[in-house]
Structures are given as structure tokens and as C-alpha cells.
Motif scaffolding. Structure first.
Motif, PDB file in Angstrom:
ATOM      1  N   PHE A 326       4.264   4.411  -2.256  1.00 26.70           N
ATOM      2  CA  PHE A 326       4.172   3.107  -1.598  1.00 26.70           C
ATOM      3  C   PHE A 326       2.746   2.586  -1.703  1.00 26.70           C
ATOM      4  CE2 PHE A 326       7.624   5.467   0.322  1.00 26.70           C
ATOM      5  CZ  PHE A 326       8.662   4.562   0.201  1.00 26.70           C
ATOM      6  N   VAL A 327       2.636   1.344  -2.105  1.00 26.70           N
ATOM      7  CA  VAL A 327       1.337   0.725  -2.270  1.00 26.70           C
ATOM      8  C   VAL A 327       1.404  -0.690  -1.710  1.00 26.70           C
ATOM      9  CG1 VAL A 327       1.932  -0.056  -4.608  1.00 26.70           C
ATOM     10  CG2 VAL A 327      -0.464   0.102  -3.947  1.00 26.70           C
ATOM     11  N   VAL A 328       0.319  -1.120  -1.102  1.00 26.07           N
ATOM     12  CA  VAL A 328       0.241  -2.476  -0.569  1.00 26.07           C
ATOM     13  C   VAL A 328      -0.428  -3.356  -1.608  1.00 26.07           C
ATOM     14  CG1 VAL A 328      -0.733  -3.936   1.231  1.00 26.07           C
ATOM     15  CG2 VAL A 328       0.179  -1.689   1.822  1.00 26.07           C
ATOM     16  N   LEU A 329       0.276  -4.368  -2.070  1.00 28.11           N
ATOM     17  CA  LEU A 329      -0.271  -5.288  -3.065  1.00 28.11           C
ATOM     18  C   LEU A 329      -1.065  -6.377  -2.342  1.00 28.11           C
ATOM     19  CD1 LEU A 329       2.852  -5.693  -5.393  1.00 28.11           C
ATOM     20  CD2 LEU A 329       1.044  -3.965  -5.471  1.00 28.11           C
ATOM     21  N   PRO A 330      -2.381  -6.463  -2.577  1.00 25.80           N
ATOM     22  CA  PRO A 330      -3.243  -7.379  -1.819  1.00 25.80           C
ATOM     23  C   PRO A 330      -3.192  -8.810  -2.360  1.00 25.80           C
ATOM     24  CG  PRO A 330      -4.576  -6.093  -3.332  1.00 25.80           C
ATOM     25  CD  PRO A 330      -3.167  -5.601  -3.501  1.00 25.80           C
ATOM     26  N   VAL A 331      -2.120  -9.519  -2.097  1.00 23.14           N
ATOM     27  CA  VAL A 331      -1.933 -10.857  -2.672  1.00 23.14           C
ATOM     28  C   VAL A 331      -2.910 -11.881  -2.098  1.00 23.14           C
ATOM     29  CG1 VAL A 331       0.486 -10.484  -3.268  1.00 23.14           C
ATOM     30  CG2 VAL A 331      -0.106 -11.360  -1.004  1.00 23.14           C
ATOM     31  N   ALA A 332      -3.505 -11.596  -0.970  1.00 24.61           N
ATOM     32  CA  ALA A 332      -4.457 -12.556  -0.387  1.00 24.61           C
ATOM     33  C   ALA A 332      -5.855 -12.426  -0.981  1.00 24.61           C
ATOM     34  CB  ALA A 332      -4.534 -12.372   1.129  1.00 24.61           C
ATOM     35  N   GLU A 333      -6.111 -11.374  -1.767  1.00 24.82           N
ATOM     36  CA  GLU A 333      -7.426 -11.158  -2.359  1.00 24.82           C
ATOM     37  C   GLU A 333      -7.608 -12.088  -3.568  1.00 24.82           C
ATOM     38  OE1 GLU A 333     -10.850 -10.555  -3.530  1.00 24.82           O
ATOM     39  OE2 GLU A 333     -10.298  -9.319  -1.793  1.00 24.82           O
ATOM     40  N   PRO A 334      -8.637 -12.947  -3.555  1.00 24.81           N
ATOM     41  CA  PRO A 334      -8.806 -13.914  -4.650  1.00 24.81           C
ATOM     42  C   PRO A 334      -9.350 -13.302  -5.937  1.00 24.81           C
ATOM     43  CG  PRO A 334     -10.559 -14.166  -3.024  1.00 24.81           C
ATOM     44  CD  PRO A 334      -9.595 -13.183  -2.449  1.00 24.81           C
ATOM     45  N   SER A 335     -10.055 -12.172  -5.871  1.00 24.35           N
ATOM     46  CA  SER A 335     -10.670 -11.590  -7.065  1.00 24.35           C
ATOM     47  C   SER A 335      -9.692 -10.692  -7.806  1.00 24.35           C
ATOM     48  CB  SER A 335     -11.909 -10.772  -6.688  1.00 24.35           C
ATOM     49  OG  SER A 335     -12.344  -9.990  -7.789  1.00 24.35           O
ATOM     50  N   PRO A 336      -9.393 -10.960  -9.085  1.00 22.12           N
ATOM     51  CA  PRO A 336      -8.469 -10.100  -9.827  1.00 22.12           C
ATOM     52  C   PRO A 336      -8.997  -8.686  -9.996  1.00 22.12           C
ATOM     53  CG  PRO A 336      -9.555 -11.643 -11.312  1.00 22.12           C
ATOM     54  CD  PRO A 336      -9.911 -12.066  -9.921  1.00 22.12           C
ATOM     55  N   VAL A 337     -10.319  -8.531 -10.118  1.00 26.06           N
ATOM     56  CA  VAL A 337     -10.891  -7.202 -10.307  1.00 26.06           C
ATOM     57  C   VAL A 337     -10.810  -6.390  -9.018  1.00 26.06           C
ATOM     58  CG1 VAL A 337     -12.955  -5.925 -10.964  1.00 26.06           C
ATOM     59  CG2 VAL A 337     -12.405  -8.058 -12.126  1.00 26.06           C
ATOM     60  N   VAL A 338     -11.073  -7.009  -7.894  1.00 25.11           N
ATOM     61  CA  VAL A 338     -10.953  -6.305  -6.616  1.00 25.11           C
ATOM     62  C   VAL A 338      -9.507  -5.892  -6.377  1.00 25.11           C
ATOM     63  CG1 VAL A 338     -11.226  -6.495  -4.119  1.00 25.11           C
ATOM     64  CG2 VAL A 338     -12.986  -7.420  -5.633  1.00 25.11           C
ATOM     65  N   ARG A 339      -8.570  -6.784  -6.727  1.00 24.07           N
ATOM     66  CA  ARG A 339      -7.149  -6.419  -6.596  1.00 24.07           C
ATOM     67  C   ARG A 339      -6.849  -5.179  -7.423  1.00 24.07           C
ATOM     68  NH1 ARG A 339      -6.194 -12.268  -7.055  1.00 24.07           N
ATOM     69  NH2 ARG A 339      -5.659 -12.003  -9.270  1.00 24.07           N
ATOM     70  N   LEU A 340      -7.362  -5.126  -8.642  1.00 22.83           N
ATOM     71  CA  LEU A 340      -7.133  -3.975  -9.516  1.00 22.83           C
ATOM     72  C   LEU A 340      -7.696  -2.700  -8.899  1.00 22.83           C
ATOM     73  CD1 LEU A 340      -6.368  -2.534 -12.132  1.00 22.83           C
ATOM     74  CD2 LEU A 340      -8.459  -3.456 -13.176  1.00 22.83           C
ATOM     75  N   HIS A 341      -8.904  -2.765  -8.365  1.00 25.71           N
ATOM     76  CA  HIS A 341      -9.512  -1.569  -7.803  1.00 25.71           C
ATOM     77  C   HIS A 341      -8.810  -1.106  -6.526  1.00 25.71           C
ATOM     78  CE1 HIS A 341     -12.701  -0.805 -10.605  1.00 25.71           C
ATOM     79  NE2 HIS A 341     -13.077  -2.068 -10.577  1.00 25.71           N
ATOM     80  N   GLN A 342      -8.298  -2.030  -5.758  1.00 25.39           N
ATOM     81  CA  GLN A 342      -7.565  -1.642  -4.559  1.00 25.39           C
ATOM     82  C   GLN A 342      -6.280  -0.901  -4.935  1.00 25.39           C
ATOM     83  OE1 GLN A 342      -7.138  -5.308  -2.371  1.00 25.39           O
ATOM     84  NE2 GLN A 342      -9.112  -5.075  -1.343  1.00 25.39           N
ATOM     85  N   VAL A 343      -5.588  -1.381  -5.965  1.00 24.48           N
ATOM     86  CA  VAL A 343      -4.389  -0.686  -6.436  1.00 24.48           C
ATOM     87  C   VAL A 343      -4.752   0.673  -7.015  1.00 24.48           C
ATOM     88  CG1 VAL A 343      -2.553  -0.743  -8.169  1.00 24.48           C
ATOM     89  CG2 VAL A 343      -3.058  -2.795  -6.820  1.00 24.48           C
ATOM     90  N   SER A 344      -5.813   0.732  -7.809  1.00 26.11           N
ATOM     91  CA  SER A 344      -6.244   1.990  -8.419  1.00 26.11           C
ATOM     92  C   SER A 344      -6.581   3.029  -7.361  1.00 26.11           C
ATOM     93  CB  SER A 344      -7.460   1.755  -9.319  1.00 26.11           C
ATOM     94  OG  SER A 344      -7.144   0.936 -10.419  1.00 26.11           O
ATOM     95  N   TYR A 345      -7.244   2.590  -6.310  1.00 29.61           N
ATOM     96  CA  TYR A 345      -7.629   3.519  -5.248  1.00 29.61           C
ATOM     97  C   TYR A 345      -6.403   4.120  -4.585  1.00 29.61           C
ATOM     98  CZ  TYR A 345      -9.800   5.377  -1.050  1.00 29.61           C
ATOM     99  OH  TYR A 345     -10.201   6.200  -0.041  1.00 29.61           O
ATOM    100  N   SER A 346      -5.372   3.310  -4.381  1.00 26.57           N
ATOM    101  CA  SER A 346      -4.146   3.815  -3.772  1.00 26.57           C
ATOM    102  C   SER A 346      -3.533   4.920  -4.622  1.00 26.57           C
ATOM    103  CB  SER A 346      -3.140   2.677  -3.591  1.00 26.57           C
ATOM    104  OG  SER A 346      -1.866   3.189  -3.227  1.00 26.57           O
ATOM    105  N   PHE A 347      -3.512   4.729  -5.934  1.00 25.35           N
ATOM    106  CA  PHE A 347      -2.904   5.735  -6.806  1.00 25.35           C
ATOM    107  C   PHE A 347      -3.800   6.948  -6.984  1.00 25.35           C
ATOM    108  CE2 PHE A 347       0.266   2.616  -7.800  1.00 25.35           C
ATOM    109  CZ  PHE A 347       1.378   3.396  -8.073  1.00 25.35           C
ATOM    110  N   GLU A 348      -5.104   6.767  -6.883  1.00 27.44           N
ATOM    111  CA  GLU A 348      -5.993   7.915  -6.943  1.00 27.44           C
ATOM    112  C   GLU A 348      -5.731   8.830  -5.743  1.00 27.44           C
ATOM    113  OE1 GLU A 348      -9.059  10.341  -8.546  1.00 27.44           O
ATOM    114  OE2 GLU A 348      -7.753   8.759  -9.343  1.00 27.44           O
ATOM    115  N   GLN A 349      -5.485   8.243  -4.581  1.00 28.25           N
ATOM    116  CA  GLN A 349      -5.151   9.034  -3.403  1.00 28.25           C
ATOM    117  C   GLN A 349      -3.839   9.783  -3.627  1.00 28.25           C
ATOM    118  OE1 GLN A 349      -8.277   8.767  -2.079  1.00 28.25           O
ATOM    119  NE2 GLN A 349      -7.232   8.905  -0.102  1.00 28.25           N
ATOM    120  N   HIS A 350      -2.887   9.128  -4.293  1.00 30.72           N
ATOM    121  CA  HIS A 350      -1.594   9.769  -4.562  1.00 30.72           C
ATOM    122  C   HIS A 350      -1.756  10.945  -5.505  1.00 30.72           C
ATOM    123  CE1 HIS A 350       2.648  10.246  -5.537  1.00 30.72           C
ATOM    124  NE2 HIS A 350       2.307  10.183  -6.808  1.00 30.72           N
ATOM    125  N   LYS A 351      -2.597  10.807  -6.529  1.00 27.92           N
ATOM    126  CA  LYS A 351      -2.772  11.874  -7.506  1.00 27.92           C
ATOM    127  C   LYS A 351      -3.397  13.111  -6.882  1.00 27.92           C
ATOM    128  CE  LYS A 351      -3.343   8.552 -11.243  1.00 27.92           C
ATOM    129  NZ  LYS A 351      -4.326   7.907 -12.130  1.00 27.92           N
TER     130      LYS A 351
END
Length: 486
Positions: A326-351
Motif C-alpha cells: 500500500f502506497v499513498v500517491l501524493p496528488v497534491a504535491e506540485p513537484s513531479p520529482v518530489v512525487r517520485l521520491h515520495q513513492v520511491s521512499y515508500s517502496f524502499e521501506q517495503h524492500k
């Protein structure tokens, strides 16, 4: 021959059948585009399908109810199996466009499968521009378990243009009378915990008190699945939820895998992270075009099925190789790069807490494993009791061509079903240097479904604009995840 335990449906599969309705059919579909070398020979292709069915007898079996419903149903040979019913020939007015194909596919996936026959269909659609042919498959979620039965598309595709060896087809339907089904139920009830549990439930709980604790666990597993399949929509409606209609729309998107790798190489993470960041950016743009207040929809909880076995994987393990993340997609975040890093961090925790399978391992499984993984992923999403608004299933596929009866596969779009109360679902497959998205949308809840695909395409371009070759400095509090494959 008495029906054995291996032929009886389990509680989870029964839940898929019992929980199905006209507005929520439990079936997974796909669109495969193939490119014949010198014209398309429908007869030869139908023979190819028939040859491959010899490998998996389940595709010539139907669900039979036990008289009196004293036990779970069984998979029984269809003594009137008709290949021409399941492999259907159709055509678009030449030259057929992709939009016309998607409109037809949407109508095909909206109709439930016929329960009186084996639970699959394959539509061969000719007339597409460029001489291409579309294969639209539809398979019930109860049919494919990833162990005894894999998806039909995985069976049909070879890694060479030459058709692989066939096995002698010695199949002859074994008739099953009501008396034989009853006899099988009695045997299973005596020798099997599963049969005991099914009989106890059907007898109104008379024998339930005598069932073992193990039997109760098995029964509760089926009840848990049934409850998940019939979950109620969120009390506060969102653009991603609502009461489903009986009609669907299908939208597809194709992109270069090299673009996703370029973004990954610039910012870190994996190709899967980039795909989820694209989905996040696309949803953000779509919500804004609908004049939705992002203050009201700041995050989208998403379920992402992932592979979790890190040992050598083969086709017999696929059914147990997928788990929900389960991951929270940050649709309110205006920066595409910050959105990418937030998703990456979630999966790094999963790994750090789960064993995962690399993209290379998944791509190396025989046949075309993404087809089977998408069915298993859809089951994982359907069975989840976790609250989420969107399921996104990405399965890496082989990066070398595959062939169906000599015709080259040029595109593969996985069409996921909509769970109760969910207006969108997204399937993704990477194959032969391309990434293929398929968006399933409820026709009434998402009348602008084509706009979702356009917004995803623009989200790819937005991330590409940031991939300048120099590393992005992550904001304080976020880590740049090292490249860990796809």
C-alpha cells in the motif's frame, strides 16, 4: 472415477463466483496486438489454441454444482466443449482504428462469462490498420491460480516464430452424473477438512460445531474474501469511487521504456517507482481538469501488488508470489520529482521488510508470465480488506519479442477488473522496449476516461523534462533511492 479433492473449488474461488454481479464481473482481460508476416490464418491460429489447451485441462472444464449443495462445486470436464464458442472471430471495418478496437474491447469486458461453460473467451479481431490482429482475452479470476492453471496468453506465446512442440491431445471428457458428484462430496466430507467445512456450511451449521479449528480457519478465509469482494464504497464519494454501472471503458497508452529508465537513472529509484509517479501526476492533472479541489483529495491510497519471493521462480509458484503493498500517491504535491521520491521512499521501506523479485527474474519466466501475474495481482487487490481507492498492477515482461502461432506480439495491454465501489483500475506491462498502460474505467462514473490517458502521457513528459542528466538534490527529509533494477 470419483471427483477428487484437487478438482474441488476452494473457498476463495467459490467467493469469486458467489460475489459476482452484473455490475462487478470477476474477470481479467487483455488486448494483445500481433503482426502476422503474410496475412492472418485464422484456422491455423485456432489449431494453435487447441494444441496449447492440452497443457492445461482446466480450460476445458466448467463449474458443476453438487446436488443439494452439500459441498463446494467441482471443476468437471465439459462434455460439450466447443472451441469455436470460446475462440470467436470478429473484424473491424477496414482500416480499423485503435479507438474502434478499444470501444469493442470495453463492451466485451463489460459482459460476464457464461457460467455453464469453461470460464474464458478469446476474441480474434481482424481488420486493424497495418494488417495487425487483436486478441482480446477474458478469463475468470476463479480460473487462474498461478499453480495448476496459468493465463491463456502465457500458454499461447513462444520466444521464437516457429511454433513449439505440441503434446498428444488425449483429452476425452469424463462424464459426471449427479450421483457421482454426490459420491465425491461424501468422500471429501469424510477425508477432507475442506469438504467437511463446505458440508457444514451448506447444512445450516448442523455439523459446524464438530469441525476442527483448521476447518474454521479455512472457512473464515473464504468468508474474508467474500467480505472483501463486497466492500462498500467510501461514505464520502470521490472521483475514484461510486456505485458501478454495468459498462466499462478501456483506455490505453504506450511509451518508450527507455524514457522511464532515463528518469530512473537521473533521480534514482526503480522503473516501477517512475510508473507510480506518472500515475500520481496523471491523476493530479485529471482531478484539476475536473475542477476537483485538491484540498479535498490530497492523497490517493493505492494498492500495488508486488512479487515477494526472492528464490528461483517458475510458473508453478506464481500463485503464491504476489502480495499487496500500500502506497499513498501524493496528488497534491506540485513537484513531479518530489512525487517520485515520495513513492520511491515508500517502496524502499517495503524492500527492507519483504523479499522481492527483481524485474529480470519476472521477465525470465517461460512463456509470457505477465498475463498470469496480472490475474494473480487482480485477486490480491480484490481480496484486500485494506481501504484503497486505486489499484495499480505493474508487471515487467520480457524485452525480446514473443510470437503467437508465428505472428509477432507488438503490444500487450492488461485490463484489470473494477472492484466494488472503485471507478478506475490500472494495469501496466513492459515488453520489448515499450511500456503499455491499460486503464479500466466505469463508463458512467468516468465519462472522460480518455482524458485520464492523456494526463498520464503528459505526466511522462513532465518527468522527462526533469531528467537532464544531473542528479536532483532531494529535499530535506527525503532519501534518493539507489538504482535497484526495474
Amino acid at each position: 472415477m470419483v471427483i477428487g479433492m484437487s478438482d474441488r473449488l476452494g473457498p476463495r474461488d467459490v467467493a469469486y463466483l458467489d460475489g459476482e454481479s452484473l455490475s462487478v464481473p470477476h474477470q481479467v482481460a487483455s488486448i494483445e496486438l500481433i503482426e502476422p508476416k503474410e496475412g492472418f490464418d485464422y484456422g491455423a491460429f485456432a489449431e494453435h489454441v487447441e494444441d496449447r489447451l492440452a497443457f492445461v485441462p482446466r480450460y476445458r472444464q466448467r463449474v458443476r454444482m453438487v446436488p443439494g449443495r452439500i459441498a463446494y462445486p467441482v471443476w468437471a470436464d465439459d462434455d460439450r466443449f466447443d472451441l469455436t464458442y470460446h475462440v470467436r472471430r470478429s473484424a473491424l471495418p477496414r482500416p480499423g482504428s485503435m479507438d474502434q478496437l478499444l470501444d469493442l474491447a470495453g463492451r466485451i469486458v463489460s459482459r460476464p462469462l457464461d457460467r455453464s461453460r469453461p470460464l474464458w473467451e478469446l476474441y480474434v479481431i481482424e481488420g486493424l490498420e497495418g494488417g495487425r490482429v487483436a486478441l482480446v482475452t477474458k478469463t475468470h479470476q476463479a480460473l487462474v491460480d498461478g499453480a495448476e492453471t496459468v493465463d491463456l496468453v502465457q500458454l499461447l506465446l513462444d520466444d521464437k516464430p516457429e511454433v513449439g512442440p505440441t503434446v498428444p491431445d488425449l483429452w476425452e471428457p469424463q462424464p459426471e452424473s449427479g450421483a457421482r458428484l454426490l459420491a465425491g462430496a461424501v468422500v471429501d466430507a469424510v477425508t477432507s477438512v475442506r469438504g467437511l467445512t463446505g458440508a457444514a456450511r451448506s447444512m445450516g451449521g448442523f455439523a459446524l460445531g464438530r469441525a476442527t479449528g483448521v476447518a474454521k480457519d479455512i472457512q473464515s478465509a473464504g468468508i474474508g474474501v467474500a467480505q472483501a469482494l463486497t466492500r462498500r464504497p467510501p461514505e464520502r464519494p470521490t472521483p475514484l469511487s461510486g456505485a458501478l454501472s454495468q459498462q466499462r471503458r478501456v483506455v490505453t497508452l504506450q511509451a518508450d521504456l527507455s524514457d522511464f529508465r532515463r528518469i530512473r537513472d537521473t533521480h534514482g529509484g526503480t522503473v516501477n517507482d517512475v510508473i507510480l509517479a506518472v500515475v500520481t501526476g496523471g491523476l493530479r492533472s485529471w482531478l484539476m481538469t475536473r475542477q476537483e479541489s485538491l484540498a479535498g483529495v490530497r492523497q490517493v491510497p493505492a494498492l500495488v501488488p508486488v512479487s515477494v519471493i526472492d528464490e528461483e521462480l517458475d510458473a508453478t509458484q506464481l500463485g503464491s508470489a504476489v502480495a499487496p503493498h500500500f502506497v499513498v500517491l501524493p496528488v497534491a504535491e506540485p513537484s513531479p520529482v518530489v512525487r517520485l521520491h515520495q513513492v520511491s521512499y515508500s517502496f524502499e521501506q517495503h524492500k527492507e521488510t519483504a523479499r522481492t523479485v527483481s524485474a529480470q527474474q519476472l521477465a525470465g519466466i517461460s512463456g509470457f508470465a505477465p498475463a498470469t501475474f496480472h490475474v494473480i495481482g487482480s485477486r490480491v487487490a480484490a481480496e484486500s480488506e485494506h481501504d484503497y481507492l486505486l489499484s495499480v498492477c505493474n508487471v515487467p515482461g520480457p524485452q525480446e519479442p514473443r510470437y503467437a502461432a508465428g505472428s509477432r506480439l507488438v503490444a500487450s495491454y492488461p485490463i484489470h477488473p473494477l472492484a466494488e465501489g472503485h471507478s478506475l483500475a490500472i494495469g501496466v506491462t513492459s515488453y520489448d522496449g515499450q511500456v503499455f498502460f491499460a486503464i479500466t474505467a466505469d463508463r458512467d462514473l468516468v465519462p472522460d476516461a480518455s482524458l485520464v490517458g492523456q494526463c498520464l502521457s503528459e505526466a511522462i513528459d513532465e518527468l522527462l523534462d526533469t531528467a537532464s542528466g544531473r542528479r536532483f538534490r532531494a529535499p530535506r527529509g527525503l532519501r534518493v533511492v539507489k538504482n535497484s533494477g526495474e
